[in-house]
Design an enzyme around this catalytic site. Structure first.
Site, PDB file in Angstrom:
ATOM      1  N   SER A 148      46.877  39.734  40.081  1.00 19.99           N
ATOM      2  CA  SER A 148      45.485  39.994  39.694  1.00 19.99           C
ATOM      3  C   SER A 148      44.753  40.587  40.877  1.00 19.99           C
ATOM      4  O   SER A 148      45.148  40.368  42.038  1.00 19.99           O
ATOM      5  CB  SER A 148      44.814  38.675  39.286  1.00 19.99           C
ATOM      6  N   TYR A 161      43.057  30.339  40.990  1.00 20.65           N
ATOM      7  CA  TYR A 161      43.513  31.631  40.468  1.00 20.65           C
ATOM      8  C   TYR A 161      43.751  32.614  41.626  1.00 20.65           C
ATOM      9  O   TYR A 161      44.789  33.264  41.706  1.00 20.65           O
ATOM     10  CB  TYR A 161      42.464  32.176  39.487  1.00 20.65           C
TER      11      TYR A 161
END
Lengths: 269, 256
Positions: A148, A161
């Site tokens: 990501s 995350y």
């Protein structure tokens, strides 16, 4: 040269393949000819995805899998080899997205932290470990890790995350360097802001509502990832390893400077 | 053999600018294979001839290809090249800058004229052509630009200062144009290459070289290693990737 972009009859294992970006990758891979082993925690979405693939022509099975349990990761790869005789591509896509709600560091419990590490990082490691042996034995294989933009830059109050996605990029580099001698490559896909049902939670609050701050002026769409996944799964990417394929509307290239910021400063005499 | 329709360039027109690398004819070919019409701009006539003969030879599905040999060192030269391009009577959809003239020697021995010539060939050319083509792309609210760069854009090499600076310049140009022109539906990306050759040399001979053994995938790159990626980055489907270098270099860029 373009025939190298076909993945006709290849065997691709994808985790988190029943929803979101995973499902969109499944659809494109199937259109390019791949047989798919689709993993996910819930059987409903992956069964539907497998049926969609079979309707397009290739073969497909759904294997309910919690990748945070290494025995289930092993069983997933075994199911692929048992059904198709080999595994050409592994796409580590499963991640806790909807659970990644921005949280001040003092409110994150040990179990919150550990749960994200277990799925996002350990899950990718377990699946890569399970797949790398048959791939090395074949003398060929491709591992694709979905990271990501949050693995490249920090996000406010997005601890797990960001940390796990950054670690996945490093996992990719280590895999690439270690497995090159066995003919196995590893690359990362780095998606930027691409809204899916999975991000349509409280996490949404931390994401831009429009592409106003991106150089492209718009957010991504799930289908943007399809041709990139097919490229990375195909012989067209055989000489690429340890690398990152970013789809982020130019966010990383431009950084956080507001896109509309365009000063005009004349060259000094 | 199933291929995604997204990799199709039918009806598109590409300008390919080359400083003369022997990969350029194969890059032109793959664009044509994907359906694009190719117009080549080279420094010298023999470089143009090599590209045009590759385009003739591959039974390409593109339209009538063309080209011009003119060193792009000034506004005038670019105007001449674009005037020649306009004889095709087509808009420009794609620009590929393959500017990787090489120079490797100890920095203390690099003459100012060598330095200037290298930066001119590799960076000034890309700037001038991107400017001319970019203005047309902005007008049509559509375009794809791909710059071929070396991995030395991100690393140093003994004797490589002038070349590294030129490649880092191309990478910075890639990011800058992506940010500046993103709102006009123009995507600007780079393909990073490692050590490559355009002939097929057996692996055991390649591996006599230390450099090849140092490359994780233990062979040199070939234009066919980057051709399909070039096509994707030139396609409309490449809509959300911009300002990025994609390295296809046998693992060198991720290597310690």
């Amino acid at each position: 040269m373009l025939e190298r972009l076909s993945i006709d009859d290849r065997v691709v294992v994808i985790t988190g393949g029943g929803t979101g970006l995973g499902l969109e990758m499944v659809r494109h891979l199937a259109r390019a000819g791949a047989n798919l082993v689709i993993a996910g925690r819930r059987s409903g979405p992956i069964e539907d995805a497998a049926a969609e693939v079979r309707a397009l022509g290739p073969q497909s099975i759904a294997v309910p899998t919690d990748v945070s349990d290494s025995s289930q990761a092993d069983a997933l790869v075994e199911a692929a080899v048992r059904n198709f005789g080999r595994i050409d591509v592994l796409i580590n896509n499963a991640a806790l997205v909807s659970d990644s709600v921005p949280t001040p560091i003092w409110d994150i419990s040990d179990s919150d932290w550990q749960a994200a590490l277990d799925v996002n990082l350990s899950g990718s490691f377990y699946c890569a470990r399970a797949a790398s042996r048959p791939m090395a034995d074949q003398g060929a294989g491709k591992i694709i890790n979905v990271a990501s933009g949050f693995g490249m830059r920090g996000g406010r109050d997005i601890y797990m995350y960001c940390c796990t996605k950054g670690a996945i990029i490093q996992l990719t580099r280590v895999l690439s360097f270690s497995l090159a001698r066995y003919g196995v490559t590893a690359n990362s896909i780095v998606p930027g802001f691409i809204p899916t049902a999975g991000t349509d939670t409280e996490m949404r609050e931390s994401l831009p509502r429009s592409g106003a701050y991106l150089p492209t002026g718009k957010l991504g769409e799930p289908q943007d990832i399809g041709p990139v996944a097919v490229f990375l799964a195909s012989p067209a990417s055989d000489y690429m390893t340890g690398e990152i394929f970013t789809l982020d509307g130019g966010g990383l290239a431009g950084g956080l400077a507001p896109t509309g910021y365009a000063p005009q400063i004349p060259l000094e005499a | 053999m199933p291929l995604l329709s997204q990799y199709d360039l039918s009806g598109k027109t590409a300008i390919l600018s080359s400083t003369g690398g022997d990969e350029s004819p194969l890059l032109a070919s793959v664009l044509a294979e994907a359906g694009a019409t190719v117009f080549a701009v080279t420094r010298r006539q023999e470089q143009l001839d090599a590209i045009l003969s590759a385009l003739e030879g591959n039974g390409s599905s593109g339209g009538k290809h063309g080209g011009v040999a003119v060193p792009l060192v000034s506004d005038d030269a670019v105007s001449r090249a674009m005037a020649e391009f306009d004889r095709l009577d087509r808009p420009v959809d794609i620009l590929v800058n393959d500017n990787r003239s090489l120079l490797a020697k100890p920095t203390g021995e690099i003459t100012l004229s060598e330095w200037d010539e290298l930066q001119s060939r590799n960076v000034r050319t890309a700037f001038l052509l991107s400017q001319a083509v970019g203005l047309r792309m902005i007008e049509r609210e559509s375009g794809r630009i791909v710059n071929l760069i070396s991995g030395l854009a991100e690393r140093g090499m003994m004797g490589g200062s002038a070349f590294s600076v030129s490649q880092a310049g191309l990478l910075a140009l890639t990011r800058s144009l992506a940010v500046e022109w993103g709102r006009h539906n123009i995507r600007v990306n780079a393909i990073g290459v490692g050590w490559s050759i355009s002939e097929d040399v057996p692996l055991e001979i390649q591996r006599e070289e230390q450099l090849v053994r140092y490359t994780p995938l233990r062979r040199k790159g070939h234009p066919r290693d980057i051709g399909p990626l070039l096509v994707y980055l030139c396609s409309d489907a490449c809509d959300y990737t911009t300002g990025q270098p994609i390295y296809i270099d046998g693992g060198l860029n991720a290597h310690p």
